[in-house]
Write an enzyme that holds these catalytic residues in place. Structure first.
Site, PDB file in Angstrom:
ATOM      1  N   GLU A   1       0.823  -1.200   0.000  1.00  0.00           N
ATOM      2  CA  GLU A   1       0.000   0.000   0.000  1.00  0.00           C
ATOM      3  C   GLU A   1       0.859   1.252   0.000  1.00  0.00           C
ATOM      4  O   GLU A   1       1.926   1.290   0.608  1.00  0.00           O
ATOM      5  CB  GLU A   1      -0.929  -0.028   1.226  1.00  0.00           C
ATOM      6  CG  GLU A   1      -1.994  -1.100   1.030  1.00  0.00           C
ATOM      7  CD  GLU A   1      -2.889  -1.344   2.237  1.00  0.00           C
ATOM      8  OE1 GLU A   1      -4.083  -1.532   2.020  1.00  0.00           O
ATOM      9  OE2 GLU A   1      -2.399  -1.361   3.359  1.00  0.00           O
TER      10      GLU A   1
ATOM     11  N   CYS B   1       0.809  -3.201  15.941  1.00  0.00           N
ATOM     12  CA  CYS B   1       0.757  -2.824  14.518  1.00  0.00           C
ATOM     13  C   CYS B   1       0.180  -3.965  13.683  1.00  0.00           C
ATOM     14  O   CYS B   1       0.598  -5.115  13.803  1.00  0.00           O
ATOM     15  CB  CYS B   1       2.161  -2.467  14.033  1.00  0.00           C
ATOM     16  SG  CYS B   1       2.243  -2.111  12.277  1.00  0.00           S
TER      17      CYS B   1
ATOM     18  N   CYS C   1      -1.782   4.925  10.198  1.00  0.00           N
ATOM     19  CA  CYS C   1      -0.602   4.250  10.729  1.00  0.00           C
ATOM     20  C   CYS C   1      -0.976   2.911  11.338  1.00  0.00           C
ATOM     21  O   CYS C   1      -1.900   2.820  12.136  1.00  0.00           O
ATOM     22  CB  CYS C   1       0.020   5.057  11.862  1.00  0.00           C
ATOM     23  SG  CYS C   1       0.478   6.707  11.419  1.00  0.00           S
TER      24      CYS C   1
ATOM     25  N   CYS D   1       3.168   8.377   1.255  1.00  0.00           N
ATOM     26  CA  CYS D   1       3.713   7.403   2.195  1.00  0.00           C
ATOM     27  C   CYS D   1       3.917   6.105   1.427  1.00  0.00           C
ATOM     28  O   CYS D   1       2.970   5.585   0.828  1.00  0.00           O
ATOM     29  CB  CYS D   1       2.693   7.234   3.319  1.00  0.00           C
ATOM     30  SG  CYS D   1       3.074   5.925   4.476  1.00  0.00           S
TER      31      CYS D   1
ATOM     32  N   CYS E   1       5.934  -5.489  15.805  1.00  0.00           N
ATOM     33  CA  CYS E   1       5.500  -4.612  16.905  1.00  0.00           C
ATOM     34  C   CYS E   1       4.084  -5.038  17.298  1.00  0.00           C
ATOM     35  O   CYS E   1       3.240  -5.277  16.432  1.00  0.00           O
ATOM     36  CB  CYS E   1       5.520  -3.146  16.477  1.00  0.00           C
ATOM     37  SG  CYS E   1       7.160  -2.573  15.987  1.00  0.00           S
TER      38      CYS E   1
ATOM     39  N   CYS F   1       6.283  -7.164   7.122  1.00  0.00           N
ATOM     40  CA  CYS F   1       7.304  -6.566   7.980  1.00  0.00           C
ATOM     41  C   CYS F   1       7.747  -7.614   8.989  1.00  0.00           C
ATOM     42  O   CYS F   1       6.936  -8.410   9.465  1.00  0.00           O
ATOM     43  CB  CYS F   1       6.731  -5.349   8.719  1.00  0.00           C
ATOM     44  SG  CYS F   1       7.946  -4.460   9.717  1.00  0.00           S
TER      45      CYS F   1
END
Ligand code: SAH
Length: 370
Positions: free
Chosen positions: A91, A118, A348, A104, A115, A111
């Protein structure tokens, strides 16, 4: 075959030189590619036949495309789902503001940082993006702006409006893909390419020290953002596993030295996602101020975006403001930042792609923009 979008201008100049044709043709190719969005620049009239023919043998343009676009009704943010040649989806998010247009972008498919709060972290890492796959996200968004007059006009932008800032805050940990990101920075910052000055590009990291050292050695002018989110080693290690490998104290010491040697012409953007009952007490605020002593910072407080299912919650507005005021009173530059594109899951920590799930239950309804 190599991807044209992965070539820096210097790479193409060397390519010309090796072929024995004037290096100036590399500039023509670069302009065609990044200013005219020509995906077959080898057909440009006036190129030496030898060069054009060899390019057709050696090079191609990756065929990444916008698979879906969602427009926020509130703030004009557009989320693009970009499909890479192998079917991977990432994205990018276009965020219009008065004086700038920020894109962005993603640096990895998924990833590895994991975390806890997230959404992207839950995907795990599928693979790194290549430099060309990073650069093409900017090309696609730039072309989209050019083709969408109504979006430009509604926001009072001129016809030639273009992306002014890039943030590596999409999917992935950019410093975990240092080679891809480094080459992308060369491409994005080339005046004949996308022409984005390095200080207009922010690389955001969860605290990857090895990557950080390489990045700042290669690109001391690039803007840097650090995702902090906690004020003690123990709490940070619980929220962000990367802290067990590179403790935040070590990262901040390194950055303190770096900024001290740089005579105050830039500062570190610190992102602090505020989570109710986890990191939002006034004690946390005090420790945060102390932790950042000696580093020139701008602190952004981001109220947690709740992603289901999750044990974490957004802070109460009053407690968030109290937290901010407390930090402000200690003389640290601090702002509360509400994520853009909330209604399209572009905020985010919400970037996540699961192609299978998406077919049946899209995270957001696609909006077609004319
Ligand atoms: N890996 C890099 C780039 C990602 S930037 C980094 O960590 O900096 C995305 C930012 O959104 C990071 O600061 C991340 O910690 C934050 N974030 C992740 N999940 C979030 C959530 N649910 N709510 C608010 N911010 C979140």
């Amino acid at each position: 075959m190599q991807d044209m979008y992965s070539q820096s201008l210097a790479d193409l100049e060397q390519y010309c030189t090796r072929l024995g044709v004037p290096a100036v043709h590399a500039k023509t190719l670069y302009r065609r590619l990044f200013k005219d969005f020509d995906t077959a620049p080898w057909n440009t009239p006036g190129l030496p036949v030898l060069l054009a023919e060899q390019l057709r043998v050696d090079m191609r343009c990756n065929e990444a495309s916008i698979a879906q676009e969602s427009l926020s009704r509130y703030d004009g943010t557009v989320k693009f789902l970009v499909r890479m040649d192998d079917g991977s989806l990432v994205e990018s998010v276009l965020m219009p503001e008065k004086k700038r247009i920020t894109l962005c972008i993603s640096s990895q498919v998924g990833c590895a940082m994991a975390c806890t709060f997230c959404h992207t972290g839950r995907m795990g890492l599928k693979r790194n993006l290549t430099a060309g796959e990073i650069a093409v996200q900017v090309v696609l968004a730039q072309r989209w702006i050019r083709e969408h007059a109504s979006w430009r006009e509604e926001r009072g932008y001129p016809w030639f409006a273009s992306i002014s800032n890039i943030v590596f805050m999409g999917m992935g940990e950019p410093l975990d893909n240092i080679e891809g990101v480094s080459q992308a920075l060369r491409i994005l910052s080339d005046p004949l390419g996308l022409n984005l000055a390095l200080r207009k590009i922010s690389v955001s990291t969860a605290g990857h020290l090895d990557g950080l050292k390489i990045l700042l050695e290669r690109f001391p002018k690039v803007s840097l953002a650090l995702s902090l989110h906690a004020t003690t080693e123990r709490e940070r290690s619980q929220l962000m596993p990367i802290n067990r490998r590179w403790p935040i104290g070590t990262i901040l010491n390194y950055l303190r030295d770096f900024y001290q040697q740089r005579d105050g012409d830039s500062c570190l953007l610190v992102q602090y996602t505020v989570i109710r009952g986890v990191n939002d007490s006034l004690d946390h605020a005090d420790r945060l101020v102390e932790l950042l002593q000696g580093v020139p910072v701008k602190l952004n407080l981001i109220p947690l975006n709740e992603v289901e299912p999750s044990r974490f919650q957004s802070p109460e507005p009053e407690s968030l403001e109290r937290f901010r005021d407390h930090i402000n009173a200690a003389g640290v530059r601090v702002m509360i930042r509400y994520s853009k594109g909330q209604d399209i899951a572009a905020a985010c920590g919400q970037l996540v792609v699961n192609a299978e799930k998406r077919k049946t239950s899209p995270l957001s309804e696609p909006v077609t923009i004319s």
